[in-house]
Design a protein around this motif. Structure first.
Motif, mmCIF file in Angstrom:
data_model
loop_
_atom_site.group_PDB
_atom_site.id
_atom_site.type_symbol
_atom_site.label_atom_id
_atom_site.label_comp_id
_atom_site.label_asym_id
_atom_site.label_seq_id
_atom_site.Cartn_x
_atom_site.Cartn_y
_atom_site.Cartn_z
ATOM 1 N N ASP A 269 -4.345 -4.268 7.794
ATOM 2 C CA ASP A 269 -4.881 -3.521 6.667
ATOM 3 C C ASP A 269 -3.848 -3.464 5.545
ATOM 4 O O ASP A 269 -2.638 -3.407 5.802
ATOM 5 N N GLU A 273 -0.599 -1.209 -0.359
ATOM 6 C CA GLU A 273 -1.360 -0.756 -1.521
ATOM 7 C C GLU A 273 -1.761 0.699 -1.364
ATOM 8 O O GLU A 273 -1.725 1.476 -2.312
ATOM 9 N N THR A 274 -2.151 1.105 -0.144
ATOM 10 C CA THR A 274 -2.523 2.492 0.095
ATOM 11 C C THR A 274 -1.322 3.416 -0.066
ATOM 12 O O THR A 274 -1.434 4.515 -0.603
ATOM 13 N N THR A 275 -0.169 2.955 0.372
ATOM 14 C CA THR A 275 1.039 3.775 0.242
ATOM 15 C C THR A 275 1.405 3.997 -1.213
ATOM 16 O O THR A 275 1.746 5.115 -1.632
ATOM 17 N N CYS A 379 -2.403 12.597 0.775
ATOM 18 C CA CYS A 379 -1.401 11.597 0.404
ATOM 19 C C CYS A 379 -0.462 11.295 1.558
ATOM 20 O O CYS A 379 -0.029 10.146 1.733
ATOM 21 N N GLY A 382 -2.021 9.019 3.779
ATOM 22 C CA GLY A 382 -2.131 7.718 3.136
ATOM 23 C C GLY A 382 -0.834 6.930 3.122
ATOM 24 O O GLY A 382 -0.826 5.779 2.701
#
Length: 411
Positions: A269, A273-275, A379, A382
């Motif tokens: 995954d 980018e999510t971080t 967050c 995430g």
């Protein structure tokens, strides 16, 4: 100054010129040439003689200074094409055919090169920041033009697409709209809007760049958006309201116009980018709270002591809409008091998950779990780091028992 007969020209040791008439002391009299062929007296008169250049100084060859520029000094205005005229190709067709023949000739006998990422369904990662810059610049441009139009007047003709920037419309008879013969080509100026300056060019939004072409019967089913926005979306800009397909592996072409998507199940995954998104969101949350706290100290904010009603101003309003406890005794009026930051931006505390992918929370271990604002917990899960100011309420330094029996043994 006129020199009289009988005067003597003296050159002292300090190299200062004096004119004396009697009793010259020991000094050097200039009786001959002052400087290699140029006497002192003659040096005060106009002359065309040139001084010899010392041998230690080298002359450079004279060169002509030419000012160059990428743009011509004068150029013609852009040509206006009527509705019955076709715009020319950017590159003539003859030149396109010549270039195609040269490419085929140079490619003969060589292995087929790899197609660019755009033809494989991928996004050019190096151009993603540029796409975001273009998208943000468009928003800034529209907002600034709207503000400038309040200061600088812009006129638009009510019959044609011509506009004019200035206090008054221009007097040229160049209108090509309806009834131009009656008006003898004169414009009828009205106030312009932003769309008159930035011409709205729209395009269909594509969910898949490599998908099938849009059919005629689908013209009302697919949204149309500004063409620049669509270009930015295809270049990597993510807009929630306009989803698009993103591939992480190139497609497999099985024909000239047929392809299949590569298997991406084994790919991890996109955590990175999510971080980054989580860290940016957490920074925005912190910036909003700290900025609002500074503004609150300068501009008073009131809150009702019975309900969450907020009023920004020196004193609360008199609207009788409070429905909290014992509002009948107050006739629905609010009990105003000074507001704190949490009244203005409620944090909405939620339970903190020590391991988001681990076991769920247990009822018997409630006293061991911590809490954090919903935005912070979102967050952190995430991938963002835990802020220092929220570690105390999240109870990160408390060991959590594995079951209820171990919790009973804790003193």
């Amino acid at each position: 100054m006129a020199f009289m007969p009988g005067t003597t020209i003296v050159l002292p040791r300090k190299l200062e010129f004096h004119l004396g008439s009697s009793h010259p002391r020991r000094s050097e009299f200039v009786t001959g040439e002052f400087h290699q062929g140029l006497s002192f007296i003659k040096s005060l008169q106009p002359t065309t003689a040139k001084l010899p250049l010392p041998s230690s100084i080298k002359l450079r060859q004279p060169c002509a200074l030419v000012a160059s520029s990428e743009y011509p000094q004068n150029a013609d205005f852009p040509r206006y094409y009527g509705r019955k005229e076709k715009k020319p190709f950017p590159i003539p067709v003859v030149e396109l055919r010549r270039n195609a023949r040269e490419r085929i000739k140079n490619r003969k006998g060589k292995p087929k090169g790899r197609p660019p990422p755009t033809k494989q369904g991928l996004v050019v990662q190096s151009l993603v920041p540029l796409a975001y810059d273009v998208y943000n610049a468009r928003i800034t441009l529209i907002n600034n033009i709207r503000r400038l139009m309040k200061v600088v007047r812009v006129h638009a003709c009510g019959w044609c697409n011509e506009i004019h920037v200035g206090p008054e419309g221009h007097p040229f008879s160049s209108c090509k709209g309806k009834y131009t013969g009656v008006r003898k080509g004169h414009h009828e100026w009205t106030s312009a809007v932003v769309e008159d300056i930035l011409v709205p060019i729209e395009a269909y939004h594509l969910y898949d760049r490599l998908g099938n072409r849009i059919r005629h019967d689908e013209r009302f089913l697919i949204p149309r958006i500004p063409a620049v926005v669509e270009l930015c979306i295809q270049a990597g800009v993510n807009i929630p309201d306009l989803p698009t397909k993103r591939r992480r592996k190139p497609v497999v072409w099985i024909g000239r116009k047929e392809f299949v998507d590569a298997d991406e199940s084994e790919l991890p995954d996109p955590v990175q980018e999510t971080t980054l998104l989580a860290e940016e969101t957490l920074a925005a949350w912190d910036k909003m709270r700290k900025g609002s706290n500074r503004l609150r100290k300068m501009y008073p904010v009131r809150v009702c002591g019975y309900c969450p009603e907020i009023h920004v101003g020196p004193s609360g309003h008199k609207v009788q809409i409070c429905g909290a406890h014992k509002h009948q005794q107050r006739n629905g009026q609010h009990g105003w008091q000074a507001a704190v930051l949490d009244d203005l931006i409620p944090p909405r505390f939620v339970w903190h998950l020590p391991e988001p992918t681990g076991a769920p929370l247990e009822r018997e271990l409630r006293s061991f779990y911590g809490q954090a604002p919903a935005v912070v917990e979102l967050c952190v899960q995430g991938g963002a780091a835990v802020p220092e100011e929220y570690k105390a309420t999240m109870r990160l330094d408390i060991g959590i028992p594995s079951n209820g029996k171990e919790a009973e043994m804790v003193v």
